[in-house]
Design a protein around this motif. Sequence first.
Motif, PDB file in Angstrom:
ATOM      1  N   SER A 166      92.996 -29.531 108.771  1.00  0.00           N
ATOM      2  CA  SER A 166      91.415 -29.794 109.148  1.00  0.00           C
ATOM      3  C   SER A 166      91.732 -28.679 109.957  1.00  0.00           C
ATOM      4  O   SER A 166      90.757 -27.477 110.269  1.00  0.00           O
ATOM      5  N   GLU A 167      92.524 -28.110 110.646  1.00  0.00           N
ATOM      6  CA  GLU A 167      93.273 -27.146 112.215  1.00  0.00           C
ATOM      7  C   GLU A 167      92.817 -25.962 111.228  1.00  0.00           C
ATOM      8  O   GLU A 167      92.773 -25.028 111.683  1.00  0.00           O
ATOM      9  N   HIS A 168      93.489 -25.398 109.964  1.00  0.00           N
ATOM     10  CA  HIS A 168      94.568 -24.685 109.900  1.00  0.00           C
ATOM     11  C   HIS A 168      92.830 -24.322 108.876  1.00  0.00           C
ATOM     12  O   HIS A 168      92.718 -23.100 109.240  1.00  0.00           O
ATOM     13  N   ALA A 169      92.529 -24.705 108.782  1.00  0.00           N
ATOM     14  CA  ALA A 169      91.082 -24.782 107.344  1.00  0.00           C
ATOM     15  C   ALA A 169      89.829 -23.577 108.672  1.00  0.00           C
ATOM     16  O   ALA A 169      89.427 -22.990 107.899  1.00  0.00           O
ATOM     17  N   SER A 170      89.713 -24.512 109.815  1.00  0.00           N
ATOM     18  CA  SER A 170      88.856 -24.124 110.793  1.00  0.00           C
ATOM     19  C   SER A 170      89.144 -22.878 111.598  1.00  0.00           C
ATOM     20  O   SER A 170      88.720 -21.813 111.455  1.00  0.00           O
ATOM     21  N   ARG A 171      90.617 -22.598 111.333  1.00  0.00           N
ATOM     22  CA  ARG A 171      90.677 -21.494 111.852  1.00  0.00           C
ATOM     23  C   ARG A 171      90.713 -20.258 111.144  1.00  0.00           C
ATOM     24  O   ARG A 171      90.745 -18.896 111.346  1.00  0.00           O
ATOM     25  N   GLN A 172      90.920 -20.355 110.349  1.00  0.00           N
ATOM     26  CA  GLN A 172      91.671 -19.416 109.042  1.00  0.00           C
ATOM     27  C   GLN A 172      89.694 -19.352 108.538  1.00  0.00           C
ATOM     28  O   GLN A 172      89.486 -17.299 109.099  1.00  0.00           O
ATOM     29  N   ILE A 173      88.852 -20.000 108.898  1.00  0.00           N
ATOM     30  CA  ILE A 173      87.159 -19.763 108.149  1.00  0.00           C
ATOM     31  C   ILE A 173      86.789 -19.080 109.969  1.00  0.00           C
ATOM     32  O   ILE A 173      86.142 -18.037 109.133  1.00  0.00           O
ATOM     33  N   LYS A 174      87.271 -18.910 110.302  1.00  0.00           N
ATOM     34  CA  LYS A 174      87.281 -19.160 112.055  1.00  0.00           C
ATOM     35  C   LYS A 174      87.216 -17.504 112.245  1.00  0.00           C
ATOM     36  O   LYS A 174      86.128 -16.102 112.624  1.00  0.00           O
ATOM     37  N   SER A 175      88.397 -17.185 111.579  1.00  0.00           N
ATOM     38  CA  SER A 175      89.071 -15.663 111.574  1.00  0.00           C
ATOM     39  C   SER A 175      87.814 -14.659 111.188  1.00  0.00           C
ATOM     40  O   SER A 175      87.592 -13.694 111.646  1.00  0.00           O
ATOM     41  N   TYR A 176      87.664 -14.925 109.828  1.00  0.00           N
ATOM     42  CA  TYR A 176      86.615 -14.061 109.006  1.00  0.00           C
ATOM     43  C   TYR A 176      85.088 -14.174 109.464  1.00  0.00           C
ATOM     44  O   TYR A 176      84.634 -13.348 109.581  1.00  0.00           O
ATOM     45  N   ALA A 177      85.289 -15.678 110.299  1.00  0.00           N
ATOM     46  CA  ALA A 177      83.717 -15.700 110.751  1.00  0.00           C
ATOM     47  C   ALA A 177      83.397 -14.160 112.136  1.00  0.00           C
ATOM     48  O   ALA A 177      82.473 -13.715 112.439  1.00  0.00           O
ATOM     49  N   LYS A 178      84.413 -13.981 112.767  1.00  0.00           N
ATOM     50  CA  LYS A 178      84.455 -13.347 113.227  1.00  0.00           C
ATOM     51  C   LYS A 178      84.480 -12.106 113.163  1.00  0.00           C
ATOM     52  O   LYS A 178      83.686 -10.673 113.854  1.00  0.00           O
ATOM     53  N   MET A 179      85.388 -11.292 111.295  1.00  0.00           N
ATOM     54  CA  MET A 179      85.631 -10.418 111.224  1.00  0.00           C
ATOM     55  C   MET A 179      83.898  -9.844 110.584  1.00  0.00           C
ATOM     56  O   MET A 179      83.623  -8.450 110.827  1.00  0.00           O
ATOM     57  N   LEU A 180      83.353 -10.870 110.145  1.00  0.00           N
ATOM     58  CA  LEU A 180      81.760 -10.537 109.709  1.00  0.00           C
ATOM     59  C   LEU A 180      80.752 -10.441 111.156  1.00  0.00           C
ATOM     60  O   LEU A 180      80.230  -9.393 110.659  1.00  0.00           O
ATOM     61  N   GLU A 181      80.978 -10.808 112.556  1.00  0.00           N
ATOM     62  CA  GLU A 181      80.324 -10.766 112.911  1.00  0.00           C
ATOM     63  C   GLU A 181      80.166  -9.407 114.019  1.00  0.00           C
ATOM     64  O   GLU A 181      79.372  -8.658 113.945  1.00  0.00           O
ATOM     65  N   ALA A 182      81.863  -9.104 113.619  1.00  0.00           N
ATOM     66  CA  ALA A 182      81.855  -7.606 114.345  1.00  0.00           C
ATOM     67  C   ALA A 182      81.095  -7.146 113.329  1.00  0.00           C
ATOM     68  O   ALA A 182      80.933  -5.385 113.785  1.00  0.00           O
ATOM     69  N   CYS A 183      81.618  -6.967 112.411  1.00  0.00           N
ATOM     70  CA  CYS A 183      80.539  -6.534 110.851  1.00  0.00           C
ATOM     71  C   CYS A 183      79.340  -5.769 111.452  1.00  0.00           C
ATOM     72  O   CYS A 183      78.857  -5.023 111.348  1.00  0.00           O
ATOM     73  N   ILE A 184      78.700  -7.437 111.553  1.00  0.00           N
ATOM     74  CA  ILE A 184      77.153  -7.050 111.826  1.00  0.00           C
ATOM     75  C   ILE A 184      77.174  -6.509 113.035  1.00  0.00           C
ATOM     76  O   ILE A 184      75.989  -5.663 112.981  1.00  0.00           O
ATOM     77  N   ASP A 185      78.300  -6.387 114.080  1.00  0.00           N
ATOM     78  CA  ASP A 185      77.497  -5.274 115.660  1.00  0.00           C
ATOM     79  C   ASP A 185      77.092  -3.931 114.736  1.00  0.00           C
ATOM     80  O   ASP A 185      76.818  -3.542 115.608  1.00  0.00           O
ATOM     81  N   HIS A 186      78.510  -3.706 114.458  1.00  0.00           N
ATOM     82  CA  HIS A 186      78.467  -2.206 113.468  1.00  0.00           C
ATOM     83  C   HIS A 186      77.966  -1.564 113.727  1.00  0.00           C
ATOM     84  O   HIS A 186      77.357  -0.593 113.532  1.00  0.00           O
ATOM     85  N   HIS A 187      77.735  -2.247 111.510  1.00  0.00           N
ATOM     86  CA  HIS A 187      76.300  -1.435 111.559  1.00  0.00           C
ATOM     87  C   HIS A 187      74.757  -1.786 110.980  1.00  0.00           C
ATOM     88  O   HIS A 187      74.374  -0.805 111.358  1.00  0.00           O
ATOM     89  N   LEU A 188      74.489  -2.848 112.306  1.00  0.00           N
ATOM     90  CA  LEU A 188      73.517  -3.340 112.450  1.00  0.00           C
ATOM     91  C   LEU A 188      72.515  -2.652 113.579  1.00  0.00           C
ATOM     92  O   LEU A 188      73.319  -3.313 115.130  1.00  0.00           O
ATOM     93  N   GLU A 189      71.977  -1.941 114.443  1.00  0.00           N
ATOM     94  CA  GLU A 189      71.203  -2.141 115.459  1.00  0.00           C
ATOM     95  C   GLU A 189      70.523  -3.556 115.656  1.00  0.00           C
ATOM     96  O   GLU A 189      70.004  -4.389 115.492  1.00  0.00           O
ATOM     97  N   PRO A 190      69.951  -3.249 117.720  1.00  0.00           N
ATOM     98  CA  PRO A 190      69.247  -5.034 117.657  1.00  0.00           C
ATOM     99  C   PRO A 190      68.394  -4.478 117.151  1.00  0.00           C
ATOM    100  O   PRO A 190      67.544  -3.645 117.235  1.00  0.00           O
TER     101      PRO A 190
END
Length: 112
Positions: A13-37
Amino acid sequence: MSRFDFIAWDGLSEHASRQIKSYAKMLEACIDHHLEPSRERSLAMTALEECFMWVGKGIRHDQLERQKKGDDGTLPLPEAEPISIHLPKGWEAVGLPRRIGAIMAVEVIEKR
Protein backbone atom coordinates in the motif's frame (compact mmCIF):
# COMPACT_ATOMS: atom_id res chain seq x y z
CA MET A 1 -14.38 -2.16 11.99
CA SER A 2 -15.53 1.33 11.14
CA ARG A 3 -14.75 3.01 7.85
CA PHE A 4 -13.19 5.77 9.98
CA ASP A 5 -10.70 3.50 11.77
CA PHE A 6 -7.05 4.23 11.05
CA ILE A 7 -5.26 1.52 9.08
CA ALA A 8 -1.45 1.61 8.96
CA TRP A 9 -0.41 0.87 5.39
CA ASP A 10 1.60 -2.23 4.64
CA GLY A 11 4.51 -2.30 2.19
CA LEU A 12 2.41 -2.78 -0.95
CA SER A 13 0.00 0.00 0.00
CA GLU A 14 2.83 2.39 0.85
CA HIS A 15 4.53 1.62 -2.47
CA ALA A 16 1.31 2.21 -4.43
CA SER A 17 0.66 5.50 -2.65
CA ARG A 18 4.18 6.82 -3.25
CA GLN A 19 4.14 5.85 -6.92
CA ILE A 20 0.74 7.44 -7.60
CA LYS A 21 1.66 10.53 -5.55
CA SER A 22 4.77 11.07 -7.68
CA TYR A 23 2.64 11.03 -10.85
CA ALA A 24 0.08 13.37 -9.24
CA LYS A 25 2.89 15.82 -8.40
CA MET A 26 4.11 15.71 -12.00
CA LEU A 27 0.58 16.39 -13.27
CA GLU A 28 0.21 19.22 -10.75
CA ALA A 29 3.45 20.77 -12.03
CA CYS A 30 2.28 20.45 -15.65
CA ILE A 31 -1.05 22.12 -14.84
CA ASP A 32 0.76 24.94 -13.02
CA HIS A 33 3.14 25.35 -15.95
CA HIS A 34 0.57 25.37 -18.76
CA LEU A 35 -2.47 27.09 -17.24
CA GLU A 36 -2.75 30.67 -16.07
CA PRO A 37 -4.56 31.21 -12.76
CA SER A 38 -8.26 30.79 -13.51
CA ARG A 39 -11.42 29.09 -12.36
CA GLU A 40 -10.68 26.21 -14.75
CA ARG A 41 -7.19 25.73 -13.31
CA SER A 42 -8.63 25.74 -9.78
CA LEU A 43 -11.20 23.13 -10.80
CA ALA A 44 -8.49 20.98 -12.39
CA MET A 45 -6.43 21.12 -9.17
CA THR A 46 -9.48 20.30 -7.06
CA ALA A 47 -10.23 17.32 -9.30
CA LEU A 48 -6.62 16.14 -8.94
CA GLU A 49 -6.86 16.43 -5.15
CA GLU A 50 -10.14 14.50 -5.19
CA CYS A 51 -8.59 11.85 -7.42
CA PHE A 52 -5.72 11.34 -4.97
CA MET A 53 -8.20 11.11 -2.08
CA TRP A 54 -10.12 8.33 -3.87
CA VAL A 55 -6.86 6.56 -4.69
CA GLY A 56 -6.06 6.52 -0.98
CA LYS A 57 -9.46 5.04 -0.19
CA GLY A 58 -8.97 2.45 -2.93
CA ILE A 59 -5.55 1.49 -1.57
CA ARG A 60 -7.06 1.12 1.91
CA HIS A 61 -9.87 -1.05 0.52
CA ASP A 62 -7.42 -3.28 -1.39
CA GLN A 63 -5.25 -3.69 1.71
CA LEU A 64 -8.23 -4.72 3.84
CA GLU A 65 -9.24 -7.26 1.17
CA ARG A 66 -5.68 -8.64 1.08
CA GLN A 67 -5.65 -8.93 4.88
CA LYS A 68 -8.93 -10.91 4.81
CA LYS A 69 -7.14 -13.39 2.52
CA GLY A 70 -4.14 -13.60 4.85
CA ASP A 71 -1.75 -11.56 2.68
CA ASP A 72 0.42 -9.33 4.88
CA GLY A 73 1.45 -7.03 2.03
CA THR A 74 5.11 -7.96 2.07
CA LEU A 75 5.14 -10.19 -1.00
CA PRO A 76 7.82 -9.36 -3.58
CA LEU A 77 6.66 -6.79 -6.09
CA PRO A 78 6.42 -7.87 -9.73
CA GLU A 79 9.00 -6.54 -12.18
CA ALA A 80 7.70 -3.63 -14.25
CA GLU A 81 8.57 -2.70 -17.80
CA PRO A 82 10.23 0.71 -18.22
CA ILE A 83 7.94 3.37 -19.64
CA SER A 84 8.59 6.47 -21.70
CA ILE A 85 7.35 9.79 -20.36
CA HIS A 86 7.13 12.82 -22.64
CA LEU A 87 8.00 15.93 -20.67
CA PRO A 88 6.53 19.37 -21.37
CA LYS A 89 8.74 21.92 -23.11
CA GLY A 90 11.07 23.50 -20.58
CA TRP A 91 11.30 20.38 -18.39
CA GLU A 92 14.11 17.86 -18.25
CA ALA A 93 14.99 14.57 -16.59
CA VAL A 94 17.93 14.82 -14.21
CA GLY A 95 20.31 11.94 -13.57
CA LEU A 96 19.92 8.30 -14.44
CA PRO A 97 16.69 6.35 -13.99
CA ARG A 98 16.65 4.26 -10.83
CA ARG A 99 14.48 1.36 -9.74
CA ILE A 100 12.21 1.97 -6.77
CA GLY A 101 10.48 -1.30 -6.01
CA ALA A 102 8.83 -2.32 -9.25
CA ILE A 103 8.94 1.09 -10.94
CA MET A 104 11.57 3.05 -12.78
CA ALA A 105 11.90 6.63 -11.57
CA VAL A 106 13.83 9.69 -12.68
CA GLU A 107 13.89 13.13 -11.12
CA VAL A 108 12.10 15.75 -13.23
CA ILE A 109 12.69 19.48 -12.89
CA GLU A 110 11.55 22.64 -14.64
CA LYS A 111 14.36 24.51 -16.40
CA ARG A 112 14.72 28.04 -15.12
